[in-house]
Scaffold this motif. Structure first.
Motif, PDB file in Angstrom:
ATOM      1  N   THR A   1       0.836  -1.197   0.000  1.00 46.35           N
ATOM      2  CA  THR A   1       0.000   0.000   0.000  1.00 46.35           C
ATOM      3  C   THR A   1       0.871   1.247   0.000  1.00 46.35           C
ATOM      4  OG1 THR A   1      -0.129  -0.067   2.418  1.00 46.35           O
ATOM      5  CG2 THR A   1      -1.911  -1.124   1.194  1.00 46.35           C
ATOM      6  N   SER A   2       0.269   2.369  -0.364  1.00 46.12           N
ATOM      7  CA  SER A   2       1.032   3.612  -0.452  1.00 46.12           C
ATOM      8  C   SER A   2       0.129   4.811  -0.251  1.00 46.12           C
ATOM      9  CB  SER A   2       1.716   3.716  -1.816  1.00 46.12           C
ATOM     10  OG  SER A   2       2.343   4.964  -1.980  1.00 46.12           O
ATOM     11  N   ASN A   3       0.674   5.844   0.387  1.00 50.19           N
ATOM     12  CA  ASN A   3      -0.023   7.125   0.497  1.00 50.19           C
ATOM     13  C   ASN A   3       0.395   8.068  -0.617  1.00 50.19           C
ATOM     14  OD1 ASN A   3      -1.474   6.490   2.817  1.00 50.19           O
ATOM     15  ND2 ASN A   3       0.205   7.067   4.163  1.00 50.19           N
ATOM     16  N   ALA A   4       1.193   7.558  -1.554  1.00 54.98           N
ATOM     17  CA  ALA A   4       1.689   8.387  -2.658  1.00 54.98           C
ATOM     18  C   ALA A   4       1.376   7.730  -3.999  1.00 54.98           C
ATOM     19  CB  ALA A   4       3.190   8.612  -2.506  1.00 54.98           C
ATOM     20  N   VAL A   5       0.134   7.259  -4.132  1.00 51.61           N
ATOM     21  CA  VAL A   5      -0.282   6.633  -5.392  1.00 51.61           C
ATOM     22  C   VAL A   5      -0.154   7.620  -6.548  1.00 51.61           C
ATOM     23  CG1 VAL A   5      -2.279   5.695  -6.640  1.00 51.61           C
ATOM     24  CG2 VAL A   5      -1.762   4.915  -4.329  1.00 51.61           C
ATOM     25  N   ASN A   6      -0.379   8.905  -6.270  1.00 47.45           N
ATOM     26  CA  ASN A   6      -0.242   9.923  -7.314  1.00 47.45           C
ATOM     27  C   ASN A   6       1.156   9.900  -7.931  1.00 47.45           C
ATOM     28  OD1 ASN A   6       0.442  10.887  -4.617  1.00 47.45           O
ATOM     29  ND2 ASN A   6       0.873  12.859  -5.558  1.00 47.45           N
ATOM     30  N   GLU A   7       2.185   9.664  -7.113  1.00 39.90           N
ATOM     31  CA  GLU A   7       3.557   9.608  -7.622  1.00 39.90           C
ATOM     32  C   GLU A   7       3.826   8.292  -8.347  1.00 39.90           C
ATOM     33  OE1 GLU A   7       6.272  10.425  -4.463  1.00 39.90           O
ATOM     34  OE2 GLU A   7       5.795  12.578  -4.442  1.00 39.90           O
ATOM     35  N   LEU A   8       3.286   7.205  -7.835  1.00 41.69           N
ATOM     36  CA  LEU A   8       3.490   5.906  -8.474  1.00 41.69           C
ATOM     37  C   LEU A   8       2.837   5.857  -9.856  1.00 41.69           C
ATOM     38  CD1 LEU A   8       2.951   3.588  -5.379  1.00 41.69           C
ATOM     39  CD2 LEU A   8       5.115   4.143  -6.497  1.00 41.69           C
ATOM     40  N   LEU A   9       1.693   6.521 -10.011  1.00 41.90           N
ATOM     41  CA  LEU A   9       1.044   6.583 -11.325  1.00 41.90           C
ATOM     42  C   LEU A   9       1.933   7.293 -12.339  1.00 41.90           C
ATOM     43  CD1 LEU A   9      -2.626   7.425 -10.277  1.00 41.90           C
ATOM     44  CD2 LEU A   9      -1.835   5.286 -11.296  1.00 41.90           C
ATOM     45  N   GLN A  10       2.703   8.283 -11.885  1.00 45.63           N
ATOM     46  CA  GLN A  10       3.601   8.997 -12.785  1.00 45.63           C
ATOM     47  C   GLN A  10       4.649   8.048 -13.368  1.00 45.63           C
ATOM     48  OE1 GLN A  10       2.971  12.119 -13.588  1.00 45.63           O
ATOM     49  NE2 GLN A  10       1.394  12.408 -12.036  1.00 45.63           N
ATOM     50  N   ALA A  11       5.063   7.052 -12.584  1.00 42.26           N
ATOM     51  CA  ALA A  11       6.117   6.128 -13.008  1.00 42.26           C
ATOM     52  C   ALA A  11       5.630   5.093 -14.011  1.00 42.26           C
ATOM     53  CB  ALA A  11       6.700   5.426 -11.786  1.00 42.26           C
ATOM     54  N   MET A  12       4.324   4.912 -14.121  1.00 40.76           N
ATOM     55  CA  MET A  12       3.759   3.901 -15.019  1.00 40.76           C
ATOM     56  C   MET A  12       3.693   4.408 -16.454  1.00 40.76           C
ATOM     57  SD  MET A  12       0.580   2.654 -12.590  1.00 40.76           S
ATOM     58  CE  MET A  12       0.855   2.133 -10.889  1.00 40.76           C
TER      59      MET A  12
ATOM     60  N   ILE B   1     -12.275   4.831  -8.627  1.00 43.44           N
ATOM     61  CA  ILE B   1     -11.604   6.109  -8.444  1.00 43.44           C
ATOM     62  C   ILE B   1     -10.162   6.052  -8.926  1.00 43.44           C
ATOM     63  CG2 ILE B   1     -10.821   5.669  -6.070  1.00 43.44           C
ATOM     64  CD1 ILE B   1     -11.655   8.617  -5.477  1.00 43.44           C
ATOM     65  N   VAL B   2      -9.536   4.879  -8.796  1.00 46.07           N
ATOM     66  CA  VAL B   2      -8.147   4.766  -9.254  1.00 46.07           C
ATOM     67  C   VAL B   2      -8.065   4.877 -10.776  1.00 46.07           C
ATOM     68  CG1 VAL B   2      -8.083   2.238  -9.459  1.00 46.07           C
ATOM     69  CG2 VAL B   2      -5.997   3.486  -8.895  1.00 46.07           C
ATOM     70  N   GLY B   3      -9.130   4.494 -11.465  1.00 43.64           N
ATOM     71  CA  GLY B   3      -9.170   4.667 -12.914  1.00 43.64           C
ATOM     72  C   GLY B   3      -9.268   6.135 -13.296  1.00 43.64           C
ATOM     73  N   VAL B   4      -9.981   6.894 -12.460  1.00 43.34           N
ATOM     74  CA  VAL B   4     -10.063   8.351 -12.652  1.00 43.34           C
ATOM     75  C   VAL B   4      -8.693   8.973 -12.404  1.00 43.34           C
ATOM     76  CG1 VAL B   4     -11.120  10.478 -11.796  1.00 43.34           C
ATOM     77  CG2 VAL B   4     -12.503   8.391 -11.985  1.00 43.34           C
ATOM     78  N   GLU B   5      -8.030   8.524 -11.348  1.00 46.64           N
ATOM     79  CA  GLU B   5      -6.703   9.049 -11.014  1.00 46.64           C
ATOM     80  C   GLU B   5      -5.695   8.759 -12.116  1.00 46.64           C
ATOM     81  OE1 GLU B   5      -7.240   8.572  -6.152  1.00 46.64           O
ATOM     82  OE2 GLU B   5      -6.178   7.043  -7.310  1.00 46.64           O
ATOM     83  N   ALA B   6      -5.756   7.558 -12.680  1.00 43.65           N
ATOM     84  CA  ALA B   6      -4.835   7.187 -13.753  1.00 43.65           C
ATOM     85  C   ALA B   6      -5.024   8.078 -14.978  1.00 43.65           C
ATOM     86  CB  ALA B   6      -5.037   5.718 -14.126  1.00 43.65           C
ATOM     87  N   GLN B   7      -6.271   8.382 -15.310  1.00 40.84           N
ATOM     88  CA  GLN B   7      -6.535   9.267 -16.444  1.00 40.84           C
ATOM     89  C   GLN B   7      -6.069  10.687 -16.150  1.00 40.84           C
ATOM     90  OE1 GLN B   7     -10.465   8.358 -18.667  1.00 40.84           O
ATOM     91  NE2 GLN B   7     -10.752   7.399 -16.661  1.00 40.84           N
ATOM     92  N   ALA B   8      -6.244  11.124 -14.891  1.00 43.25           N
ATOM     93  CA  ALA B   8      -5.781  12.455 -14.503  1.00 43.25           C
ATOM     94  C   ALA B   8      -4.264  12.566 -14.603  1.00 43.25           C
ATOM     95  CB  ALA B   8      -6.234  12.772 -13.084  1.00 43.25           C
ATOM     96  N   ALA B   9      -3.574  11.425 -14.447  1.00 42.21           N
ATOM     97  CA  ALA B   9      -2.119  11.395 -14.566  1.00 42.21           C
ATOM     98  C   ALA B   9      -1.663  11.271 -16.019  1.00 42.21           C
ATOM     99  CB  ALA B   9      -1.554  10.240 -13.736  1.00 42.21           C
TER     100      ALA B   9
END
Length: 372
Positions: free
Chosen positions: A267-278, A292-300
């Motif tokens: 788990t991570s409190n920095a999923v926003n940063e991990l999405l950047q690495a993908m 919601i994580v699908g929304v976050e991925a698109q936002a990234a």
């Protein structure tokens, strides 16, 4: 003017789930005249999340108890009732994916004298073992929610149909899983930093965020990745999350000789940063309310592939696609990943904002729920 006091019920931080992410976002952006506490039947996995909530004067109350499954509903009914008798709340906002739990908790709130009981549907099917029995229980109890709740909320039309079969469509309030778009905005500097930290500099990274459970369909994801690796051995699958099926997924990866190419991040409190690495985000779920994580991925700015079981309301960008998840469809996933491999990443915040996924819009809708 006195504060409106709200209790969000059945919320925990397990496996970076969408409910916690949404409620956390609302708490961070709520107006000062709304006070929000959380009551959960599971303890938080990460104590840092409780400390974070305290910064916004939100308290977490554990009102669960480890008992056998047969006694579970009776215990959560009793514990919530006793808690509400001792504590004064104007609104009780109950979250869930099955009607029986919502109904039991709603009845406890009603007995405690709560006048405003909000039900919130976050799913469109059931997870875990004995799913066929759970479906029968859900369908049997769902029609009674209408007699207990004062407001009915869902994250999507699919989630609304699942939870409220006899509630008029115009009486169900749809609230999208909004996020802090600035937090997830594509950032080249963060991407470089995280990729360097995880030794991903020259890798093509396929990503997934979610708990290890039937719903998220990790076995299918690993089968896709195994086939992808045959022609792209310099690839990594980054899995973010925890869950009861983690060992099962780990063993599957080991048996199929793909373990060395997988990062079990936890788990991570920095999923926003991990999405950047993908480089691409995959979500082959058996079902979702609105991920919601699908929304976050698109936002990234990531290209995304959803399973065709996920509501079309989750799609915002042209780089987001849907595919079936039968065994015969594995090659389709591999081919689509290849097709999206050279997509140029860009800032997508304006598109996400127009589509209504800004947390500010969600907060406004939440606050409106808490008005007479």
């Amino acid at each position: 003017m006195s504060k409106v006091r709200v209790l969000e019920v059945n919320v925990n931080d397990h496996g970076y789930n969408g409910v916690f992410s949404l409620i956390n976002n609302v708490i961070e952006h709520k107006p000062k005249d709304v006070s929000i506490d959380i009551a959960g039947f599971e303890r938080f996995e990460n104590p840092k999340n409780i400390e974070h909530l305290k910064k916004y004067k939100t308290n977490f109350f554990y009102i669960g108890q480890k008992e056998n499954k047969i006694q579970q509903l009776k215990i959560i009914y009793t514990n919530l009732y006793k808690f509400l008798i001792k504590n004064n709340y104007d609104y009780v906002h109950i979250h869930g994916d099955m009607a029986d739990k919502l109904l039991i908790l709603g009845l406890a709130a009603k007995k405690a004298g709560i006048k405003n009981i909000i039900f919130h549907s976050h799913a469109s099917n059931v997870d875990g073992k004995l799913r066929w029995i759970k479906k029968i229980i859900h369908k049997t109890t769902a029609p009674f929610l209408k007699n207990v709740g004062t407001k009915f909320v869902a994250v999507s039309e699919l989630a609304a149909r699942w939870m409220y079969p006899n509630v008029s469509v115009n009486k169900v309030i749809l609230i999208k899983n909004g996020i802090d778009l600035q937090k997830f905005r594509y950032d080249v500097k963060v991407r470089r930093k995280i990729r360097k930290k995880l030794n991903l500099d020259d890798k093509y990274v396929l990503g997934h965020v979610g708990r290890f459970a039937y719903q998220k369909n990790h076995i299918f994801l690993l089968k896709v990745f195994k086939k992808w690796l045959k022609n792209h051995p310099n690839s990594i699958l980054l899995l973010v999350g925890e869950g009861k099926d983690k060992n099962k997924i780990y063993d599957f990866a080991k048996r199929n000789n793909i373990l060395d190419n997988i990062i079990f991040y936890g788990t991570s409190n920095a999923v926003n940063e991990l999405l950047q690495a993908m480089d691409i985000f995959l979500l082959p779920s058996h079902f979702e309310g609105l991920p919601i994580v699908g929304v976050e991925a698109q936002a990234a700015g990531l290209p995304v592939i959803f399973s065709d079981r996920i509501t079309r309301e989750a799609k915002v960008l042209n780089t987001t696609h849907y595919l079936p998840i039968a065994e015969k469809n594995i090659s389709q996933w591999v081919n689509l990943i290849e097709q999206e491999r050279n997509i140029k990443r860009k800032d997508t915040c304006s598109e996400m904002n127009v589509a209504g996924f800004n947390i500010k819009d969600s907060v406004k809708q939440f606050v409106k729920l808490y008005e007479e």
